[in-house]
Design a protein around this motif. Structure first.
Motif, PDB file in Angstrom:
ATOM      1  N   ASP A  63     -22.724  54.405 -56.301  1.00  0.00           N
ATOM      2  CA  ASP A  63     -21.902  53.600 -57.205  1.00  0.00           C
ATOM      3  C   ASP A  63     -21.863  54.224 -58.590  1.00  0.00           C
ATOM      4  OD1 ASP A  63     -24.210  52.339 -58.825  1.00  0.00           O
ATOM      5  OD2 ASP A  63     -24.743  51.804 -56.770  1.00  0.00           O
ATOM      6  N   VAL A  64     -21.183  53.543 -59.519  1.00  0.00           N
ATOM      7  CA  VAL A  64     -20.932  54.111 -60.841  1.00  0.00           C
ATOM      8  C   VAL A  64     -22.187  54.248 -61.690  1.00  0.00           C
ATOM      9  CG1 VAL A  64     -18.544  53.348 -60.952  1.00  0.00           C
ATOM     10  CG2 VAL A  64     -20.349  51.830 -61.785  1.00  0.00           C
ATOM     11  N   ARG A  65     -23.327  53.710 -61.229  1.00  0.00           N
ATOM     12  CA  ARG A  65     -24.556  53.936 -61.980  1.00  0.00           C
ATOM     13  C   ARG A  65     -24.891  55.419 -62.033  1.00  0.00           C
ATOM     14  NH1 ARG A  65     -28.636  50.245 -58.798  1.00  0.00           N
ATOM     15  NH2 ARG A  65     -27.276  50.979 -57.130  1.00  0.00           N
ATOM     16  N   GLY A  66     -24.293  56.212 -61.135  1.00  0.00           N
ATOM     17  CA  GLY A  66     -24.531  57.644 -61.133  1.00  0.00           C
ATOM     18  C   GLY A  66     -23.857  58.376 -62.270  1.00  0.00           C
ATOM     19  N   GLY A  67     -23.097  57.656 -63.091  1.00  0.00           N
ATOM     20  CA  GLY A  67     -22.464  58.276 -64.255  1.00  0.00           C
ATOM     21  C   GLY A  67     -21.512  59.386 -63.858  1.00  0.00           C
ATOM     22  N   LYS A  68     -21.613  60.527 -64.527  1.00  0.00           N
ATOM     23  CA  LYS A  68     -20.714  61.653 -64.256  1.00  0.00           C
ATOM     24  C   LYS A  68     -20.877  62.174 -62.829  1.00  0.00           C
ATOM     25  CE  LYS A  68     -20.404  63.252 -69.058  1.00  0.00           C
ATOM     26  NZ  LYS A  68     -20.635  64.378 -70.007  1.00  0.00           N
ATOM     27  N   LEU A  69     -22.051  61.994 -62.246  1.00  0.00           N
ATOM     28  CA  LEU A  69     -22.273  62.460 -60.879  1.00  0.00           C
ATOM     29  C   LEU A  69     -21.362  61.735 -59.886  1.00  0.00           C
ATOM     30  CD1 LEU A  69     -26.182  62.607 -60.808  1.00  0.00           C
ATOM     31  CD2 LEU A  69     -24.602  64.516 -61.095  1.00  0.00           C
ATOM     32  N   PHE A  70     -20.978  60.483 -60.227  1.00  0.00           N
ATOM     33  CA  PHE A  70     -20.162  59.685 -59.315  1.00  0.00           C
ATOM     34  C   PHE A  70     -18.787  60.308 -59.086  1.00  0.00           C
ATOM     35  CE2 PHE A  70     -17.221  56.144 -58.428  1.00  0.00           C
ATOM     36  CZ  PHE A  70     -17.833  55.633 -57.287  1.00  0.00           C
ATOM     37  N   ALA A  71     -18.332  61.132 -60.013  1.00  0.00           N
ATOM     38  CA  ALA A  71     -17.003  61.747 -59.896  1.00  0.00           C
ATOM     39  C   ALA A  71     -16.874  62.621 -58.658  1.00  0.00           C
ATOM     40  CB  ALA A  71     -16.692  62.559 -61.155  1.00  0.00           C
ATOM     41  N   ASP A  72     -17.997  63.084 -58.107  1.00  0.00           N
ATOM     42  CA  ASP A  72     -17.949  63.969 -56.940  1.00  0.00           C
ATOM     43  C   ASP A  72     -18.022  63.207 -55.618  1.00  0.00           C
ATOM     44  OD1 ASP A  72     -17.820  66.221 -58.538  1.00  0.00           O
ATOM     45  OD2 ASP A  72     -19.998  66.447 -58.639  1.00  0.00           O
ATOM     46  N   THR A  73     -17.934  61.882 -55.664  1.00  0.00           N
ATOM     47  CA  THR A  73     -18.116  61.094 -54.446  1.00  0.00           C
ATOM     48  C   THR A  73     -17.090  61.436 -53.382  1.00  0.00           C
ATOM     49  OG1 THR A  73     -19.053  59.267 -55.733  1.00  0.00           O
ATOM     50  CG2 THR A  73     -18.266  58.763 -53.516  1.00  0.00           C
ATOM     51  N   GLU A  74     -15.830  61.546 -53.744  1.00  0.00           N
ATOM     52  CA  GLU A  74     -14.784  61.789 -52.748  1.00  0.00           C
ATOM     53  C   GLU A  74     -14.967  63.135 -52.051  1.00  0.00           C
ATOM     54  OE1 GLU A  74     -10.885  61.098 -54.419  1.00  0.00           O
ATOM     55  OE2 GLU A  74     -11.713  59.481 -55.636  1.00  0.00           O
ATOM     56  N   SER A  75     -15.272  64.174 -52.808  1.00  0.00           N
ATOM     57  CA  SER A  75     -15.469  65.489 -52.190  1.00  0.00           C
ATOM     58  C   SER A  75     -16.731  65.497 -51.331  1.00  0.00           C
ATOM     59  CB  SER A  75     -15.541  66.579 -53.257  1.00  0.00           C
ATOM     60  OG  SER A  75     -16.608  66.319 -54.177  1.00  0.00           O
ATOM     61  N   ALA A  76     -17.768  64.772 -51.767  1.00  0.00           N
ATOM     62  CA  ALA A  76     -18.998  64.702 -50.974  1.00  0.00           C
ATOM     63  C   ALA A  76     -18.744  63.993 -49.657  1.00  0.00           C
ATOM     64  CB  ALA A  76     -20.097  63.989 -51.770  1.00  0.00           C
ATOM     65  N   LEU A  77     -17.950  62.934 -49.688  1.00  0.00           N
ATOM     66  CA  LEU A  77     -17.612  62.224 -48.459  1.00  0.00           C
ATOM     67  C   LEU A  77     -16.779  63.092 -47.531  1.00  0.00           C
ATOM     68  CD1 LEU A  77     -16.789  58.630 -49.739  1.00  0.00           C
ATOM     69  CD2 LEU A  77     -18.470  59.218 -47.991  1.00  0.00           C
ATOM     70  N   GLU A  78     -15.833  63.812 -48.086  1.00  0.00           N
ATOM     71  CA  GLU A  78     -14.997  64.700 -47.269  1.00  0.00           C
ATOM     72  C   GLU A  78     -15.854  65.743 -46.565  1.00  0.00           C
ATOM     73  OE1 GLU A  78     -11.106  67.645 -47.740  1.00  0.00           O
ATOM     74  OE2 GLU A  78     -11.874  66.517 -49.465  1.00  0.00           O
ATOM     75  N   SER A  79     -16.809  66.298 -47.274  1.00  0.00           N
ATOM     76  CA  SER A  79     -17.712  67.281 -46.672  1.00  0.00           C
ATOM     77  C   SER A  79     -18.551  66.654 -45.573  1.00  0.00           C
ATOM     78  CB  SER A  79     -18.618  67.870 -47.757  1.00  0.00           C
ATOM     79  OG  SER A  79     -19.595  68.715 -47.189  1.00  0.00           O
ATOM     80  N   LEU A  80     -19.005  65.443 -45.821  1.00  0.00           N
ATOM     81  CA  LEU A  80     -19.849  64.766 -44.842  1.00  0.00           C
ATOM     82  C   LEU A  80     -19.059  64.379 -43.602  1.00  0.00           C
ATOM     83  CD1 LEU A  80     -22.815  63.915 -44.671  1.00  0.00           C
ATOM     84  CD2 LEU A  80     -22.139  61.656 -45.504  1.00  0.00           C
ATOM     85  N   ARG A  81     -17.846  63.911 -43.796  1.00  0.00           N
ATOM     86  CA  ARG A  81     -17.025  63.521 -42.647  1.00  0.00           C
ATOM     87  C   ARG A  81     -16.696  64.717 -41.757  1.00  0.00           C
ATOM     88  NH1 ARG A  81     -14.833  58.334 -42.993  1.00  0.00           N
ATOM     89  NH2 ARG A  81     -14.662  57.402 -45.066  1.00  0.00           N
ATOM     90  N   GLY A  82     -16.705  65.906 -42.334  1.00  0.00           N
ATOM     91  CA  GLY A  82     -16.394  67.084 -41.547  1.00  0.00           C
ATOM     92  C   GLY A  82     -17.533  67.587 -40.696  1.00  0.00           C
TER      93      GLY A  82
END
Length: 289
Positions: A63-82
């Motif tokens: 969640d957004v508590r991750g601050g700037k790190l949260f911005a990479d959530t979509e790319s991290a999910l895409e990598s994981l789904r693959g």
């Protein structure tokens, strides 16, 4: 990575119940990591792989508590789904009014509030979360749920007994109160005569046999249900192929008291006859004035 490991990524609005969901998943035996930076999603799954079968189900709260790190959530999910066999994204949300009330009760600021108001923080978070919400496999609206009801819902959807079936929630609602935000499919039964205008039926609701009989005997009612079940059959089969384990089918009428309730109950009975489905029927606006 193995093909039988289940990965849940739980995200959503602050105050929508992520902590409650995390506790419920942990009680069900999921290995839960809260406030995980999205960059750590794949290392977490790889670590679970090294444990063999001892950690078959992993849930990460992001969640957004991750601050700037949260911005990479979509790319991290895409990598994981693959790479992983089954990755599901669960999004918890609630109305602005519900979120404001909850933050005021605990007397804590919103993580994105800064020097603005509580509503400013909620608005900023909702905008930041919009893309993730659109990509979610499951959206749960907790606006009208207390912590016990949310925990029960999580248990219903993610217990081991639910793993082999698609769970379908058929939900009646009133259009005048707004569309259910977590609905996957919406049908409108306002084409049927309204029992509200029948004096002896007005004080009753769609659960009453006389109202149900009145609704189902109207011209087009059974034809609509027959056709809708036929239309849903390939859709639900596709959900199973895509590992979509939960779907909400919303049935609406004007006030959510008579027609939609009766139709939802009958649709639920029909769907229970189909294979590999677990069906529940709920009535969102029953009892509202």
């Amino acid at each position: 990575m193995t093909s039988d490991r289940q990965i849940l990524v739980v995200t959503g609005m602050s105050g929508a119940g992520r902590s409650t969901a995390a506790d419920a998943l942990e009680d069900l035996g999921w290995f839960v990591v809260d406030n995980l930076p999205p960059q750590m999603l794949r290392p977490l799954v790889e670590l679970a792989e090294h444990t063999g079968d001892s950690i078959p189900r992993v849930a990460a709260i992001v969640d957004v508590r991750g601050g700037k790190l949260f911005a990479d959530t979509e790319s991290a999910l895409e990598s994981l789904r693959g790479t992983a066999s089954e990755v599901r994204l669960v999004f918890l949300e609630a109305t602005d009014q519900a979120l404001v009330r909850r933050f005021e009760q605990v007397r804590r600021p919103h993580p994105l509030q800064g020097h603005g108001t509580l509503l400013d923080g909620i608005t900023a978070e909702r905008a930041r979360m919009a893309e993730l919400r659109s990509q979610s496999d499951i959206v749960i609206d907790t606006s009208d749920l207390n912590i016990h009801q949310l925990a029960a819902l999580i248990t219903e959807q993610f217990s081991e007994s639910a793993d082999q079936t698609t769970r379908i929630a058929v939900q009646s609602f009133g259009f005048k109160y707004g569309l259910p935000s977590d609905a996957d499919l919406v049908a409108d039964c306002r084409f049927l005569p309204n029992p509200f205008w029948v004096p002896e039926l007005r004080p009753l609701d769609g659960l009453d046999p006389s109202v149900e009989r009145y609704v189902l005997e109207q011209e087009g009612a059974t034809e609509f249900i027959d056709a809708y079940v036929r239309a849903l059959t390939p859709v639900l089969a596709g959900y199973r192929r895509e590992n979509k384990r939960h779907a909400t089918i919303a049935i609406g009428c004007t006030g959510g008291k008579h027609r939609s309730v009766a139709i939802a109950e009958e649709l639920g009975r029909r769907l229970r006859a189909l294979p590999d489905l677990t069906v529940s029927v709920k009535h969102r606006d029953l009892g509202r004035e």
